[in-house]
Design a protein around this motif. Structure first.
Motif, PDB file in Angstrom:
ATOM      1  N   ALA A 442      46.497  20.248  40.984  1.00 15.51           N
ATOM      2  CA  ALA A 442      45.198  20.557  40.383  1.00 15.51           C
ATOM      3  C   ALA A 442      44.179  20.759  41.494  1.00 15.51           C
ATOM      4  CB  ALA A 442      44.772  19.438  39.443  1.00 15.51           C
ATOM      5  N   ASP A 443      44.267  21.883  42.185  1.00 21.20           N
ATOM      6  CA  ASP A 443      43.402  22.140  43.327  1.00 21.20           C
ATOM      7  C   ASP A 443      42.072  22.727  42.874  1.00 21.20           C
ATOM      8  OD1 ASP A 443      45.583  21.294  44.698  1.00 21.20           O
ATOM      9  OD2 ASP A 443      46.137  23.252  45.513  1.00 21.20           O
ATOM     10  N   TRP A 444      41.119  22.726  43.792  1.00 26.30           N
ATOM     11  CA  TRP A 444      39.796  23.242  43.471  1.00 26.30           C
ATOM     12  C   TRP A 444      39.123  23.746  44.736  1.00 26.30           C
ATOM     13  CZ3 TRP A 444      35.674  20.037  45.363  1.00 26.30           C
ATOM     14  CH2 TRP A 444      36.078  18.760  45.804  1.00 26.30           C
ATOM     15  N   VAL A 445      38.136  24.611  44.555  1.00 24.11           N
ATOM     16  CA  VAL A 445      37.335  25.137  45.656  1.00 24.11           C
ATOM     17  C   VAL A 445      35.924  24.602  45.490  1.00 24.11           C
ATOM     18  CG1 VAL A 445      36.376  27.202  46.744  1.00 24.11           C
ATOM     19  CG2 VAL A 445      38.744  27.212  45.901  1.00 24.11           C
ATOM     20  N   GLY A 446      35.452  23.922  46.514  1.00 18.30           N
ATOM     21  CA  GLY A 446      34.121  23.338  46.463  1.00 18.30           C
ATOM     22  C   GLY A 446      33.139  24.083  47.349  1.00 18.30           C
ATOM     23  N   ILE A 447      31.889  24.066  46.934  1.00 23.14           N
ATOM     24  CA  ILE A 447      30.800  24.599  47.763  1.00 23.14           C
ATOM     25  C   ILE A 447      30.134  23.409  48.445  1.00 23.14           C
ATOM     26  CG2 ILE A 447      28.632  25.883  47.781  1.00 23.14           C
ATOM     27  CD1 ILE A 447      29.547  27.325  45.292  1.00 23.14           C
ATOM     28  N   TYR A 448      30.117  23.430  49.768  1.00 20.52           N
ATOM     29  CA  TYR A 448      29.596  22.327  50.563  1.00 20.52           C
ATOM     30  C   TYR A 448      28.461  22.806  51.465  1.00 20.52           C
ATOM     31  CZ  TYR A 448      33.702  19.401  49.524  1.00 20.52           C
ATOM     32  OH  TYR A 448      34.664  18.651  48.921  1.00 20.52           O
ATOM     33  N   ALA A 450      26.937  23.505  54.902  1.00 21.82           N
ATOM     34  CA  ALA A 450      27.644  23.836  56.139  1.00 21.82           C
ATOM     35  C   ALA A 450      27.634  22.663  57.116  1.00 21.82           C
ATOM     36  CB  ALA A 450      27.020  25.070  56.788  1.00 21.82           C
ATOM     37  N   GLU A 451      26.624  21.808  57.035  1.00 24.00           N
ATOM     38  CA  GLU A 451      26.535  20.626  57.905  1.00 24.00           C
ATOM     39  C   GLU A 451      26.914  19.363  57.136  1.00 24.00           C
ATOM     40  OE1 GLU A 451      25.797  20.891  61.208  1.00 24.00           O
ATOM     41  OE2 GLU A 451      25.870  23.040  60.811  1.00 24.00           O
ATOM     42  N   MET A 452      27.937  19.430  56.320  1.00 23.66           N
ATOM     43  CA  MET A 452      28.341  18.285  55.492  1.00 23.66           C
ATOM     44  C   MET A 452      28.781  17.114  56.362  1.00 23.66           C
ATOM     45  SD  MET A 452      32.008  19.682  54.161  1.00 23.66           S
ATOM     46  CE  MET A 452      32.997  20.749  55.213  1.00 23.66           C
ATOM     47  N   ASN A 453      28.580  15.908  55.825  1.00 27.32           N
ATOM     48  CA  ASN A 453      29.011  14.684  56.492  1.00 27.32           C
ATOM     49  C   ASN A 453      30.320  14.132  55.943  1.00 27.32           C
ATOM     50  OD1 ASN A 453      26.657  14.808  57.967  1.00 27.32           O
ATOM     51  ND2 ASN A 453      25.572  13.310  56.711  1.00 27.32           N
ATOM     52  N   SER A 454      30.637  14.449  54.685  1.00 24.07           N
ATOM     53  CA  SER A 454      31.849  13.923  54.066  1.00 24.07           C
ATOM     54  C   SER A 454      32.330  14.893  53.001  1.00 24.07           C
ATOM     55  CB  SER A 454      31.597  12.541  53.441  1.00 24.07           C
ATOM     56  OG  SER A 454      30.789  12.658  52.292  1.00 24.07           O
ATOM     57  N   LEU A 455      33.574  14.689  52.564  1.00 23.53           N
ATOM     58  CA  LEU A 455      34.178  15.591  51.590  1.00 23.53           C
ATOM     59  C   LEU A 455      33.774  15.281  50.155  1.00 23.53           C
ATOM     60  CD1 LEU A 455      37.782  16.005  53.057  1.00 23.53           C
ATOM     61  CD2 LEU A 455      35.864  17.611  53.155  1.00 23.53           C
ATOM     62  N   ASP A 456      32.905  14.315  49.941  1.00 20.56           N
ATOM     63  CA  ASP A 456      32.408  14.076  48.591  1.00 20.56           C
ATOM     64  C   ASP A 456      31.006  14.663  48.394  1.00 20.56           C
ATOM     65  OD1 ASP A 456      30.957  12.340  50.108  1.00 20.56           O
ATOM     66  OD2 ASP A 456      31.533  10.522  49.035  1.00 20.56           O
ATOM     67  N   GLU A 457      30.579  15.532  49.289  1.00 20.60           N
ATOM     68  CA  GLU A 457      29.230  16.093  49.230  1.00 20.60           C
ATOM     69  C   GLU A 457      29.190  17.494  48.626  1.00 20.60           C
ATOM     70  OE1 GLU A 457      27.551  15.905  53.146  1.00 20.60           O
ATOM     71  OE2 GLU A 457      27.271  13.744  53.084  1.00 20.60           O
ATOM     72  N   TYR A 458      30.200  17.861  47.857  1.00 20.27           N
ATOM     73  CA  TYR A 458      30.194  19.194  47.261  1.00 20.27           C
ATOM     74  C   TYR A 458      29.027  19.324  46.287  1.00 20.27           C
ATOM     75  CZ  TYR A 458      32.570  16.682  43.464  1.00 20.27           C
ATOM     76  OH  TYR A 458      32.904  15.775  42.484  1.00 20.27           O
ATOM     77  N   VAL A 459      28.443  20.521  46.212  1.00 13.70           N
ATOM     78  CA  VAL A 459      27.329  20.771  45.291  1.00 13.70           C
ATOM     79  C   VAL A 459      27.785  21.530  44.052  1.00 13.70           C
ATOM     80  CG1 VAL A 459      25.632  20.737  47.143  1.00 13.70           C
ATOM     81  CG2 VAL A 459      26.674  22.903  46.498  1.00 13.70           C
ATOM     82  N   TYR A 460      29.003  22.104  44.138  1.00 14.55           N
ATOM     83  CA  TYR A 460      29.565  22.821  42.988  1.00 14.55           C
ATOM     84  C   TYR A 460      31.053  22.981  43.256  1.00 14.55           C
ATOM     85  CZ  TYR A 460      29.764  26.067  39.033  1.00 14.55           C
ATOM     86  OH  TYR A 460      30.036  26.649  37.815  1.00 14.55           O
ATOM     87  N   PRO A 492      17.157  23.640  46.511  1.00 11.37           N
ATOM     88  CA  PRO A 492      16.694  23.844  47.888  1.00 11.37           C
ATOM     89  C   PRO A 492      16.898  22.623  48.777  1.00 11.37           C
ATOM     90  CG  PRO A 492      15.077  24.658  46.310  1.00 11.37           C
ATOM     91  CD  PRO A 492      16.114  23.924  45.528  1.00 11.37           C
ATOM     92  N   SER A 493      16.934  21.418  48.170  1.00 15.00           N
ATOM     93  CA  SER A 493      17.080  20.203  48.963  1.00 15.00           C
ATOM     94  C   SER A 493      18.438  20.117  49.642  1.00 15.00           C
ATOM     95  CB  SER A 493      16.873  18.966  48.078  1.00 15.00           C
ATOM     96  OG  SER A 493      17.826  18.947  47.019  1.00 15.00           O
ATOM     97  N   THR A 494      19.422  20.868  49.168  1.00 13.19           N
ATOM     98  CA  THR A 494      20.754  20.826  49.772  1.00 13.19           C
ATOM     99  C   THR A 494      20.869  21.758  50.975  1.00 13.19           C
ATOM    100  OG1 THR A 494      21.576  22.552  48.272  1.00 13.19           O
ATOM    101  CG2 THR A 494      21.830  20.257  47.562  1.00 13.19           C
ATOM    102  N   GLY A 495      19.801  22.500  51.271  1.00 12.02           N
ATOM    103  CA  GLY A 495      19.836  23.414  52.403  1.00 12.02           C
ATOM    104  C   GLY A 495      20.098  24.834  51.952  1.00 12.02           C
ATOM    105  N   THR A 496      20.276  25.720  52.918  1.00 11.84           N
ATOM    106  CA  THR A 496      20.499  27.132  52.611  1.00 11.84           C
ATOM    107  C   THR A 496      21.839  27.641  53.125  1.00 11.84           C
ATOM    108  OG1 THR A 496      19.362  27.828  54.645  1.00 11.84           O
ATOM    109  CG2 THR A 496      18.024  27.619  52.650  1.00 11.84           C
ATOM    110  N   LYS A 497      22.485  26.931  54.035  1.00 12.62           N
ATOM    111  CA  LYS A 497      23.770  27.342  54.592  1.00 12.62           C
ATOM    112  C   LYS A 497      24.898  26.554  53.923  1.00 12.62           C
ATOM    113  CE  LYS A 497      22.629  30.279  57.952  1.00 12.62           C
ATOM    114  NZ  LYS A 497      23.209  31.635  58.080  1.00 12.62           N
ATOM    115  N   PHE A 498      25.948  27.276  53.484  1.00 13.76           N
ATOM    116  CA  PHE A 498      27.041  26.639  52.767  1.00 13.76           C
ATOM    117  C   PHE A 498      28.383  27.187  53.246  1.00 13.76           C
ATOM    118  CE2 PHE A 498      23.310  26.446  50.098  1.00 13.76           C
ATOM    119  CZ  PHE A 498      23.326  25.152  49.609  1.00 13.76           C
TER     120      PHE A 498
END
Length: 524
Positions: A442-448, A450-460, A492-498
């Motif tokens: 059950a795989d998935w593609v997350g939008i993170y 670009a400067e993420m700190n951990s793999l639980d920080e996906y926004v979508y 906007p609080s999540t930044g602009t680069k993903f």
């Protein structure tokens, strides 16, 4: 009246005991999900999955709590990586073990833990904490928030371009694994298991958390352990270390990093990995010496005579523990037991004798690869951090350089993702290796960010196709996938680069990452 009060107090204490026992039989892994493990149940797996995932998709692993036939019950497949890979690169690993004695983390302490610069930064950082605050209130709050050590370490290393790949907790035993952001797509598997040894195996205040990590084709076992304390319980510690080394970890299917889409699942013991590391508060003490005798020798700087009484060194020499394992020279003072916030050893009424309780051991299995010299490892640094005095233990750090199998192509490759305006459709394409299609995960593609700190920080996130429905050509090595996220809107609080990250549920790690793209706000 007094009898009623006593009965009420007993009832409250009994309820607290049951609550704590219930909490300590749970393990928190990866994305903060809680897995309950009964005495005969399958152990919790460390998988990175959106919180909404269906439990039917979770992969199960071998139960480390029940007896097993090390030679007979496990599928131990031969390693065929020499058919598809040759070793061409070295990776740097930093391991830190720290018994924090239930102290809360502070930014000042965490900053002192990591002193490397950009030029000498490791590729992987593994941190083993013991005695992270684990009372009932802390454990309940831990179901929805990270502990202070995880939070502050993740923030600190995130600024240095490290991503927390996984976090796994067994009561007060916490393991954090970080990877350089540039190497995320070189991960191929991250799995976890654990063993409780406290209170006859029912309590997780003592035990171990073990991880299997495959990166650049190299298979690594990482074990964070907290063993039984006190000098007289040496035999108990020896029994615990033997049980920990027999833990089985899911090494995937045989055939190597690129060809393991078929074949049987391999269950590897800790010692069967290419590289094995065991670290933590192992609680081995100094035999036949009093507190005052140890103190006098420390004043003289006579570490050599003290080490002759070290239980771990003696047990290894006698073949009673960690046969075939290595450890660096103990050129630093005993790491236990200090008065907190002091450089003075225990002056309490217990006067616990100083000892090297905090250790890092390692093992390399060169015979796992038929090409001579393919698997090599070198210990670069082994030291304590005496300037961190907040706990009654001193942290211990070890740095290694080991050989891996090069910058092979990731199992998932994204086409270039274009910039877009928030609120419009995001179209993207990627290719998936055939072995991923065979895994029915059950795989998935997350939008993170670009400067993420951990793999639980996906926004979508969006689910990948269910491969077993017939997608793809059986004769093709790669499958092309086109996908669309309609009307993508990000705050906007999540930044602009993903970036887009392909997450494998069964492998517990990312398998591919896109280029960074910009999501801008629409013009008014």
């Amino acid at each position: 009246m007094s009898t009623s009060i006593r009965q009420f107090a007993r009832s409250i204490l009994y309820c607290c005991f049951l609550l704590n026992l219930f909490i300590t039989s749970r393990v928190t892994c990866a994305d903060g999900a809680i897995e309950f493990c009964e005495a005969e149940s399958e152990c919790a797996m460390d998988s990175v999955t959106p919180n909404e995932i269906n439990d039917d998709h979770h992969e199960e692993s071998h139960n480390p709590l029940s007896p097993s036939d090390e030679e007979g019950s496990s599928q131990m497949a031969n390693d065929n990586r020499e058919q598809v890979q040759v070793p061409v690169r070295k990776l740097k690993l930093q391991i830190l073990t720290f018994n924090v004695a239930c102290r809360e983390a502070t930014s000042e302490v965490v900053e002192k833990l990591f002193t490397f610069g950009d030029e000498d930064a490791p590729d992987l950082i593994v941190i083993g904490f013991q005695e992270v605050s684990a009372g009932p209130i802390s454990r309940i709050s831990g179901m929805v928030t990270w502990d202070s050590w995880t939070t502050l370490v993740t923030s600190n290393l995130g600024k240095r371009r490290f991503v927390r790949v996984t976090e796994c907790r067994l009561v007060g035993i916490v393991t954090l694994i970080f990877c350089r952001r540039e190497l995320l797509a070189n991960l191929q598997r991250v799995q976890a298991t654990w063993l409780r040894t406290g209170f006859w195996g029912y309590w997780g205040n003592k035990g171990a958390v073990a991880h299997h990590v495959t990166i650049c084709g190299a298979e690594i076992a990482l074990v964070n352990a907290h063993l039984t304390p006190q000098t007289e319980f040496l035999q108990k510690r020896l029994e615990e270390q033997a049980a920990i080394l027999k833990l089985h970890l899911n090494g995937g299917r045989d055939g190597g990093a690129k060809s393991n889409g078929g074949g049987e699942e391999r269950l590897l013991t800790v010692e069967q990995h290419d590289y094995s590391f065991l670290f933590g508060d192992l609680n081995f003490r100094l035999d036949s010496l009093t507190f005052d005798e140890i103190g006098k020798r420390l004043v003289k700087g006579d570490l050599a005579s003290l080490l002759e009484h070290d239980q771990l060194l003696k047990s290894r020499k006698q073949g009673a523990a960690f046969v075939g394992w290595s450890e660096g020279d103990l050129n630093f003072a005993p790491t236990y037991k200090f008065n907190p916030n002091s450089d003075v050893y225990d002056t309490s009424s217990k006067r616990r004798a100083p000892a090297w309780t905090d250790r890092v051991l390692f093992k390399c299995c060169p015979d796992n690869f038929s090409l001579p010299g393919a698997l090599t490892m070198e210990l670069m640094t082994y030291r304590s951090l005496p300037f961190l005095s907040e706990s009654d233990h001193r942290p211990v750090m070890a740095e290694f350089v080991f050989q891996a199998f090069g910058d092979e192509e990731p199992l998932v490759n994204f086409d270039k993702v274009s910039d877009l305006v928030s609120g419009t459709d995001l179209h993207f394409a990627y290719t998936v290796h055939a072995q991923i299609v065979d895994e029915d995960s059950a795989d998935w593609v997350g939008i993170y960010p670009a400067e993420m700190n951990s793999l639980d920080e996906y926004v979508y996130y969006t689910w990948t196709p269910r491969w077993q429905d017939g997608a793809g050509d059986d004769d093709a090595d790669w499958l092309q996938v086109m996908s669309t996220i309609p009307s993508l809107t990000v705050a906007p609080s999540t930044g602009t680069k993903f970036v887009l990250v392909y997450m494998s549920a069964s492998r517990g790690c990312p398998l591919g990452m896109s280029n960074s793209f910009e999501v801008t706000t629409p013009m008014p």
